[in-house]
Design a protein around this motif. Sequence first.
Motif, mmCIF file in Angstrom:
data_model
loop_
_atom_site.group_PDB
_atom_site.id
_atom_site.type_symbol
_atom_site.label_atom_id
_atom_site.label_comp_id
_atom_site.label_asym_id
_atom_site.label_seq_id
_atom_site.Cartn_x
_atom_site.Cartn_y
_atom_site.Cartn_z
ATOM 1 N N VAL A 76 0.858 -1.180 0.000
ATOM 2 C CA VAL A 76 0.000 0.000 0.000
ATOM 3 C C VAL A 76 0.893 1.228 0.000
ATOM 4 C CG1 VAL A 76 -1.951 -1.133 1.137
ATOM 5 C CG2 VAL A 76 -0.252 0.057 2.516
ATOM 6 N N ASN A 77 0.352 2.335 -0.452
ATOM 7 C CA ASN A 77 1.108 3.581 -0.559
ATOM 8 C C ASN A 77 1.029 4.337 0.772
ATOM 9 O OD1 ASN A 77 2.289 5.995 -1.244
ATOM 10 N ND2 ASN A 77 1.065 6.309 -3.088
ATOM 11 N N GLU A 78 2.023 4.122 1.615
ATOM 12 C CA GLU A 78 2.043 4.781 2.920
ATOM 13 C C GLU A 78 2.182 6.298 2.783
ATOM 14 O OE1 GLU A 78 1.162 3.466 5.648
ATOM 15 O OE2 GLU A 78 1.294 1.347 5.148
ATOM 16 N N ALA A 79 2.834 6.760 1.715
ATOM 17 C CA ALA A 79 2.945 8.205 1.486
ATOM 18 C C ALA A 79 1.570 8.816 1.254
ATOM 19 C CB ALA A 79 3.868 8.482 0.301
ATOM 20 N N LEU A 80 0.693 8.078 0.581
ATOM 21 C CA LEU A 80 -0.676 8.552 0.342
ATOM 22 C C LEU A 80 -1.464 8.591 1.646
ATOM 23 C CD1 LEU A 80 -2.877 9.357 -1.738
ATOM 24 C CD2 LEU A 80 -3.438 6.927 -1.865
ATOM 25 N N ARG A 81 -1.250 7.595 2.488
ATOM 26 C CA ARG A 81 -1.931 7.577 3.786
ATOM 27 C C ARG A 81 -1.519 8.810 4.600
ATOM 28 N NH1 ARG A 81 -3.750 2.670 6.196
ATOM 29 N NH2 ARG A 81 -2.091 1.503 5.166
ATOM 30 N N ALA A 82 -0.232 9.155 4.542
ATOM 31 C CA ALA A 82 0.281 10.307 5.285
ATOM 32 C C ALA A 82 -0.133 11.631 4.640
ATOM 33 C CB ALA A 82 1.804 10.230 5.385
ATOM 34 N N ASP A 83 -0.272 11.643 3.317
ATOM 35 C CA ASP A 83 -0.612 12.868 2.581
ATOM 36 C C ASP A 83 -1.654 12.543 1.512
ATOM 37 O OD1 ASP A 83 -0.770 15.299 1.296
ATOM 38 O OD2 ASP A 83 1.289 15.269 0.530
ATOM 39 N N PRO A 84 -2.938 12.442 1.897
ATOM 40 C CA PRO A 84 -3.988 12.071 0.950
ATOM 41 C C PRO A 84 -4.108 13.012 -0.249
ATOM 42 C CG PRO A 84 -4.815 11.975 3.197
ATOM 43 C CD PRO A 84 -3.460 12.623 3.252
ATOM 44 N N SER A 85 -3.582 14.224 -0.142
ATOM 45 C CA SER A 85 -3.676 15.167 -1.256
ATOM 46 C C SER A 85 -2.886 14.690 -2.479
ATOM 47 C CB SER A 85 -3.212 16.557 -0.827
ATOM 48 O OG SER A 85 -1.813 16.578 -0.619
ATOM 49 N N LEU A 86 -2.015 13.695 -2.319
ATOM 50 C CA LEU A 86 -1.317 13.128 -3.479
ATOM 51 C C LEU A 86 -2.307 12.563 -4.490
ATOM 52 C CD1 LEU A 86 1.644 11.255 -1.735
ATOM 53 C CD2 LEU A 86 1.789 13.316 -3.156
ATOM 54 N N ALA A 87 -3.476 12.128 -4.021
ATOM 55 C CA ALA A 87 -4.507 11.621 -4.928
ATOM 56 C C ALA A 87 -5.021 12.733 -5.839
ATOM 57 C CB ALA A 87 -5.665 11.008 -4.149
ATOM 58 N N ASN A 88 -4.924 13.989 -5.394
ATOM 59 C CA ASN A 88 -5.313 15.132 -6.220
ATOM 60 C C ASN A 88 -4.164 15.640 -7.078
ATOM 61 O OD1 ASN A 88 -7.116 15.864 -3.438
ATOM 62 N ND2 ASN A 88 -8.189 15.821 -5.387
ATOM 63 N N SER A 89 -2.996 15.786 -6.471
ATOM 64 C CA SER A 89 -1.881 16.411 -7.180
ATOM 65 C C SER A 89 -1.240 15.485 -8.209
ATOM 66 C CB SER A 89 -0.826 16.910 -6.188
ATOM 67 O OG SER A 89 -0.285 15.831 -5.450
ATOM 68 N N ASP A 90 -1.282 14.173 -7.995
ATOM 69 C CA ASP A 90 -0.642 13.231 -8.921
ATOM 70 C C ASP A 90 -1.388 11.888 -8.888
ATOM 71 O OD1 ASP A 90 1.132 12.126 -10.726
ATOM 72 O OD2 ASP A 90 2.811 12.011 -9.316
ATOM 73 N N PRO A 91 -2.662 11.869 -9.329
ATOM 74 C CA PRO A 91 -3.478 10.662 -9.184
ATOM 75 C C PRO A 91 -2.950 9.447 -9.955
ATOM 76 C CG PRO A 91 -4.600 12.242 -10.582
ATOM 77 C CD PRO A 91 -3.405 12.946 -9.989
ATOM 78 N N MET A 92 -2.262 9.670 -11.035
ATOM 79 C CA MET A 92 -1.771 8.558 -11.854
ATOM 80 C C MET A 92 -0.291 8.261 -11.589
ATOM 81 S SD MET A 92 -4.454 7.823 -14.068
ATOM 82 C CE MET A 92 -3.644 7.019 -15.400
ATOM 83 N N GLY A 93 0.280 8.913 -10.588
ATOM 84 C CA GLY A 93 1.689 8.709 -10.262
ATOM 85 C C GLY A 93 1.864 8.463 -8.783
ATOM 86 N N ALA A 94 2.364 9.477 -8.072
ATOM 87 C CA ALA A 94 2.640 9.349 -6.640
ATOM 88 C C ALA A 94 1.384 9.083 -5.819
ATOM 89 C CB ALA A 94 3.339 10.613 -6.123
ATOM 90 N N GLY A 95 0.199 9.314 -6.396
ATOM 91 C CA GLY A 95 -1.057 9.100 -5.684
ATOM 92 C C GLY A 95 -1.645 7.703 -5.848
ATOM 93 N N TRP A 96 -0.825 6.731 -6.280
ATOM 94 C CA TRP A 96 -1.327 5.354 -6.386
ATOM 95 C C TRP A 96 -1.779 4.863 -5.015
ATOM 96 C CZ3 TRP A 96 1.292 1.437 -3.739
ATOM 97 C CH2 TRP A 96 2.593 1.729 -3.313
ATOM 98 N N PHE A 97 -2.725 3.937 -4.989
ATOM 99 C CA PHE A 97 -3.310 3.450 -3.735
ATOM 100 C C PHE A 97 -2.654 2.171 -3.230
ATOM 101 C CE2 PHE A 97 -7.438 5.676 -2.737
ATOM 102 C CZ PHE A 97 -7.151 6.781 -3.499
#
Length: 123
Positions: A76-97
């Motif tokens: 799982v993407n622990e960076a996304l858990r810590a910073d959910p805004s990655l799903a907005n800023s880079d949904p197809m890259g750093a915002g993977w789930f």
Amino acid sequence: MSIKFSQDHEWVDSSNPAATSVGITAHAQDALGDVVFVDLPEVGKTYAAGDVAGVVESVKAASDVYMPVSGEVVEVNEALRADPSLANSDPMGAGWFFKVKLSNAAEVDALMTEAAYNDFTKA
């Protein structure tokens, strides 16, 4: 990259057969607005295609994240858990789930191409 899309607005990148990446599409994050929380699946858990694998919450709404393919969650993407805004800023890259070890690689072929998904979202 080998990216396909589900009707539930998840994307799948199967370019790494050992760990297929899954996330929400740019269309989905646009509709949700600012993402403020993600509930990610448990590593080691196996899902069938169509199962609810997580939740994404925004300032507008909460939405289920569906498993677009069958398999076992291997990361799982622990960076996304810590910073959910990655799903907005880079949904197809750093915002993977999460990443999945596929149990049926043929399910990826049944998903939409980018052109088909773009047509689907215009409907």
